[in-house]
Design an enzyme around this catalytic site. Structure first.
Site, PDB file in Angstrom:
ATOM      1  N   ASP A   1       6.062   1.754   9.529  1.00  0.00           N
ATOM      2  CA  ASP A   1       6.179   1.416   8.096  1.00  0.00           C
ATOM      3  C   ASP A   1       6.947   2.532   7.371  1.00  0.00           C
ATOM      4  O   ASP A   1       7.803   2.273   6.527  1.00  0.00           O
ATOM      5  CB  ASP A   1       4.795   1.281   7.445  1.00  0.00           C
ATOM      6  CG  ASP A   1       3.931   0.185   8.045  1.00  0.00           C
ATOM      7  OD1 ASP A   1       3.661  -0.804   7.354  1.00  0.00           O
ATOM      8  OD2 ASP A   1       3.519   0.318   9.217  1.00  0.00           O
TER       9      ASP A   1
ATOM     10  N   GLU B   1       7.292  -0.910  -0.492  1.00  0.00           N
ATOM     11  CA  GLU B   1       5.825  -0.950  -0.462  1.00  0.00           C
ATOM     12  C   GLU B   1       5.198   0.430  -0.334  1.00  0.00           C
ATOM     13  O   GLU B   1       4.208   0.726  -1.007  1.00  0.00           O
ATOM     14  CB  GLU B   1       5.358  -1.809   0.725  1.00  0.00           C
ATOM     15  CG  GLU B   1       3.851  -1.728   0.930  1.00  0.00           C
ATOM     16  CD  GLU B   1       3.314  -2.665   1.987  1.00  0.00           C
ATOM     17  OE1 GLU B   1       4.095  -3.377   2.644  1.00  0.00           O
ATOM     18  OE2 GLU B   1       2.075  -2.691   2.139  1.00  0.00           O
TER      19      GLU B   1
ATOM     20  N   ASP C   1       9.587  -4.792   2.001  1.00  0.00           N
ATOM     21  CA  ASP C   1       8.376  -4.626   2.812  1.00  0.00           C
ATOM     22  C   ASP C   1       8.878  -4.172   4.187  1.00  0.00           C
ATOM     23  O   ASP C   1       9.408  -4.973   4.957  1.00  0.00           O
ATOM     24  CB  ASP C   1       7.595  -5.934   2.915  1.00  0.00           C
ATOM     25  CG  ASP C   1       6.248  -5.739   3.594  1.00  0.00           C
ATOM     26  OD1 ASP C   1       6.075  -4.705   4.275  1.00  0.00           O
ATOM     27  OD2 ASP C   1       5.384  -6.618   3.445  1.00  0.00           O
TER      28      ASP C   1
ATOM     29  N   LEU D   1       7.442  -3.320   6.870  1.00  0.00           N
ATOM     30  CA  LEU D   1       6.760  -3.921   8.016  1.00  0.00           C
ATOM     31  C   LEU D   1       5.646  -4.797   7.447  1.00  0.00           C
ATOM     32  O   LEU D   1       4.689  -4.285   6.874  1.00  0.00           O
ATOM     33  CB  LEU D   1       6.195  -2.820   8.921  1.00  0.00           C
ATOM     34  CG  LEU D   1       5.873  -3.212  10.367  1.00  0.00           C
ATOM     35  CD1 LEU D   1       5.747  -1.981  11.242  1.00  0.00           C
ATOM     36  CD2 LEU D   1       4.647  -4.064  10.478  1.00  0.00           C
ATOM     37  N   ASP D   2       5.831  -6.080   7.551  1.00  0.00           N
ATOM     38  CA  ASP D   2       4.836  -7.031   7.052  1.00  0.00           C
ATOM     39  C   ASP D   2       3.998  -7.482   8.247  1.00  0.00           C
ATOM     40  O   ASP D   2       4.543  -7.887   9.277  1.00  0.00           O
ATOM     41  CB  ASP D   2       5.562  -8.221   6.415  1.00  0.00           C
ATOM     42  CG  ASP D   2       4.610  -9.245   5.849  1.00  0.00           C
ATOM     43  OD1 ASP D   2       3.684  -8.865   5.114  1.00  0.00           O
ATOM     44  OD2 ASP D   2       4.793 -10.444   6.136  1.00  0.00           O
TER      45      ASP D   2
ATOM     46  N   THR E   1       1.188  -5.334   9.228  1.00  0.00           N
ATOM     47  CA  THR E   1       0.879  -4.043   9.872  1.00  0.00           C
ATOM     48  C   THR E   1      -0.411  -4.099  10.684  1.00  0.00           C
ATOM     49  O   THR E   1      -0.497  -3.554  11.779  1.00  0.00           O
ATOM     50  CB  THR E   1       0.792  -2.922   8.815  1.00  0.00           C
ATOM     51  OG1 THR E   1       2.046  -2.858   8.140  1.00  0.00           O
ATOM     52  CG2 THR E   1       0.495  -1.578   9.442  1.00  0.00           C
TER      53      THR E   1
ATOM     54  N   HIS F   1      -7.289 -10.711   6.061  1.00  0.00           N
ATOM     55  CA  HIS F   1      -7.707 -10.476   4.673  1.00  0.00           C
ATOM     56  C   HIS F   1      -8.410 -11.711   4.119  1.00  0.00           C
ATOM     57  O   HIS F   1      -8.069 -12.217   3.046  1.00  0.00           O
ATOM     58  CB  HIS F   1      -6.497 -10.084   3.811  1.00  0.00           C
ATOM     59  CG  HIS F   1      -5.767  -8.884   4.323  1.00  0.00           C
ATOM     60  ND1 HIS F   1      -4.638  -8.958   5.112  1.00  0.00           N
ATOM     61  CD2 HIS F   1      -6.039  -7.561   4.188  1.00  0.00           C
ATOM     62  CE1 HIS F   1      -4.239  -7.743   5.424  1.00  0.00           C
ATOM     63  NE2 HIS F   1      -5.064  -6.871   4.885  1.00  0.00           N
TER      64      HIS F   1
ATOM     65  N   GLY G   1       0.794 -11.692   8.270  1.00  0.00           N
ATOM     66  CA  GLY G   1       2.118 -11.570   7.676  1.00  0.00           C
ATOM     67  C   GLY G   1       2.509 -12.709   6.765  1.00  0.00           C
ATOM     68  O   GLY G   1       2.332 -13.878   7.112  1.00  0.00           O
TER      69      GLY G   1
ATOM     70  N   ASP H   1       6.003  -8.821  -0.421  1.00  0.00           N
ATOM     71  CA  ASP H   1       5.608  -9.779   0.621  1.00  0.00           C
ATOM     72  C   ASP H   1       6.275 -11.134   0.411  1.00  0.00           C
ATOM     73  O   ASP H   1       6.524 -11.864   1.371  1.00  0.00           O
ATOM     74  CB  ASP H   1       4.092 -10.013   0.586  1.00  0.00           C
ATOM     75  CG  ASP H   1       3.316  -8.804   1.031  1.00  0.00           C
ATOM     76  OD1 ASP H   1       3.582  -8.326   2.142  1.00  0.00           O
ATOM     77  OD2 ASP H   1       2.448  -8.332   0.265  1.00  0.00           O
TER      78      ASP H   1
HETATM   79  P1  AMP Z   1      -1.919 -11.471   5.540  1.00  0.00           P
HETATM   80  O1  AMP Z   1      -1.722 -12.923   5.414  1.00  0.00           O
HETATM   81  O2  AMP Z   1      -3.352 -11.064   5.641  1.00  0.00           O
HETATM   82  O3  AMP Z   1      -1.077 -10.882   6.623  1.00  0.00           O
HETATM   83  O4  AMP Z   1      -1.401 -10.860   4.161  1.00  0.00           O
HETATM   84  C1  AMP Z   1      -0.055 -11.009   3.730  1.00  0.00           C
HETATM   85  C2  AMP Z   1       0.424  -9.705   3.116  1.00  0.00           C
HETATM   86  O5  AMP Z   1      -0.405  -9.361   2.016  1.00  0.00           O
HETATM   87  C3  AMP Z   1       0.358  -8.520   4.076  1.00  0.00           C
HETATM   88  O6  AMP Z   1       1.388  -7.630   3.766  1.00  0.00           O
HETATM   89  C4  AMP Z   1      -0.963  -7.875   3.747  1.00  0.00           C
HETATM   90  O7  AMP Z   1      -0.945  -6.500   4.007  1.00  0.00           O
HETATM   91  C5  AMP Z   1      -1.068  -8.137   2.241  1.00  0.00           C
HETATM   92  N1  AMP Z   1      -2.478  -8.291   1.843  1.00  0.00           N
HETATM   93  C6  AMP Z   1      -3.162  -9.449   1.750  1.00  0.00           C
HETATM   94  N2  AMP Z   1      -4.441  -9.233   1.373  1.00  0.00           N
HETATM   95  C7  AMP Z   1      -4.556  -7.897   1.217  1.00  0.00           C
HETATM   96  C8  AMP Z   1      -5.623  -7.044   0.829  1.00  0.00           C
HETATM   97  N3  AMP Z   1      -6.830  -7.533   0.520  1.00  0.00           N
HETATM   98  N4  AMP Z   1      -5.368  -5.722   0.774  1.00  0.00           N
HETATM   99  C9  AMP Z   1      -4.157  -5.234   1.093  1.00  0.00           C
HETATM  100  N5  AMP Z   1      -3.114  -5.984   1.462  1.00  0.00           N
HETATM  101  C10 AMP Z   1      -3.302  -7.305   1.528  1.00  0.00           C
HETATM  102 MG    MG Z   2       3.398  -7.196   3.744  1.00  0.00          MG
HETATM  103 MG    MG Z   3       4.134  -3.857   4.750  1.00  0.00          MG
END
Ligand code: AMP
Ligand code: MG
Ligand code: MG
Length: 308
Positions: A51, A74, A117, A119-120, A122, A198, A220, A247
């Site tokens: 990242d 980011e 971003d 690295l989406d 991570t 998440h 992602g 994102d």
């Molecule tokens: P995900 O679908 O969980 O991969 O989330 C999509 C993007 O949003 C990624 O970049 C995650 O890091 C970010 N993201 C989603 N929810 C959160 C959270 N609660 N805290 C930090 N980043 C989040």
């Molecule tokens: Mg991301």
């Molecule tokens: Mg990222």
């Protein structure tokens, strides 16, 4: 001699080469074996060496060529001299052969905002779910996402030795999106893609209200939009304030360029001007087709919690 190409097309052509370089850095960090993981706000909000290096590479490479751009990345990194080895100076010639949509031909460098971003996905990167990872470079003008580049460093990584590893998808509104085969989920099937790392009760409730035939939980935002345009999922539903402008900017452009739609959970367009708050507080709803079906099923109880 002044270039005959518009600022926008030169920027997209450079972003393409810079995103490809980013992909090589993402793979190199894994190959070297030391991810250098740091927790940001919590155990599911991580930063790795990839990242950090990729953000330095993208932001420095863009700023050298386009010093008047506003670039928002980011990662919060201390200012430091960037190793020359991280700088990418190339531009993808195929993009320069394309016409700039006329409504964007007079755009000046200082009018553009770039959301990065590095690295989406991570969390998934640290867990070896490598094809969930993307590098996102989104370009906005007058608050609207108009061009974007997505590199997927580990595309094809399980496809055997002869397969080419990694790919780059790019798009400009009014021109189209390239680097993939557009495919749709069979009519009548409701396949939802949503977060893997998440999750929350609200996310689960909102997905259930869509009456899905199947739910895919993957990492992602970039990866989920790729699922929509390649016919693996019919809607990306994220009833949570967790994802940010970096994102959604590039993925939104790719989806919109092929006739899809990405909004917050209330149906509002997302704004990308440089003053905007970074968090997408009212969540994300995105589809390639049948947006209205999914929008009509978002429960009022979810809307009441996720205020824009
Ligand atoms: P995900 O679908 O969980 O991969 O989330 C999509 C993007 O949003 C990624 O970049 C995650 O890091 C970010 N993201 C989603 N929810 C959160 C959270 N609660 N805290 C930090 N980043 C989040
Ligand atoms: Mg991301
Ligand atoms: Mg990222």
């Amino acid at each position: 001699m002044a270039s005959s190409h518009t600022v926008l097309m030169r920027l997209v052509a450079s972003a393409y080469s810079i995103a490809q370089k980013a992909g090589t850095i993402v793979r190199r960090v894994i190959a070297e074996g030391d991810l250098g993981i740091v927790e940001k706000t919590c155990a599911t909000d991580l930063q790795t060496k990839a990242d950090r290096l990729v953000q330095m590479s993208i932001c420095s490479s863009l700023a050298r060529k386009f010093p008047k751009l506003t670039i928002i990345g980011e990662e919060d990194l201390p200012p430091e001299d960037v190793d020359q080895e991280l700088i990418e100076d190339g531009q993808w010639e195929e993009i320069l052969k394309q016409p700039c949509p006329s409504q964007y031909s007079a755009i000046k460098e200082e009018d553009l905002v770039v959301w990065v971003d590095p690295l989406d996905g991570t969390k998934e990167y640290t867990e070896g779910l490598l094809d969930n990872v993307t590098v996102l470079i989104g370009i906005a003008y007058e608050g609207k996402a108009i061009a974007g580049v997505i590199n997927q460093p580990y595309y094809n990584y399980q496809a055997g030795q002869d397969a080419v590893l990694g790919r780059t998808i790019w798009g400009v509104l009014g021109l189209g999106a390239f680097g993939f085969q557009l495919k749709e989920v069979p009519a009548g099937k409701h396949i939802i893609t949503t977060t893997r790392s998440h999750n929350s009760q609200l996310v689960t409730d909102c997905v259930a209200a869509m009456n899905p035939d199947d739910v895919l939980r993957v990492g992602g935002a970039g990866n989920k939009i790729i699922q929509l345009i390649e016919g693996k999922a019919s809607a990306y539903v994220f009833a949570s304030p967790g994802c940010k402008k970096w994102d959604t900017c590039a993925p939104e452009v790719i989806l919109h360029a092929v006739g899809g739609k990405l909004t917050d959970i209330h149906g509002n367009a997302l704004q990308y001007n440089k003053e905007v708050k970074h968090m997408n507080s009212a969540g994300v709803l995105a589809t390639l087709r049948n947006y209205d079906y999914y929008a009509s099923r978002v429960p009022e109880s979810v809307k009441n919690v996720l205020v824009p």
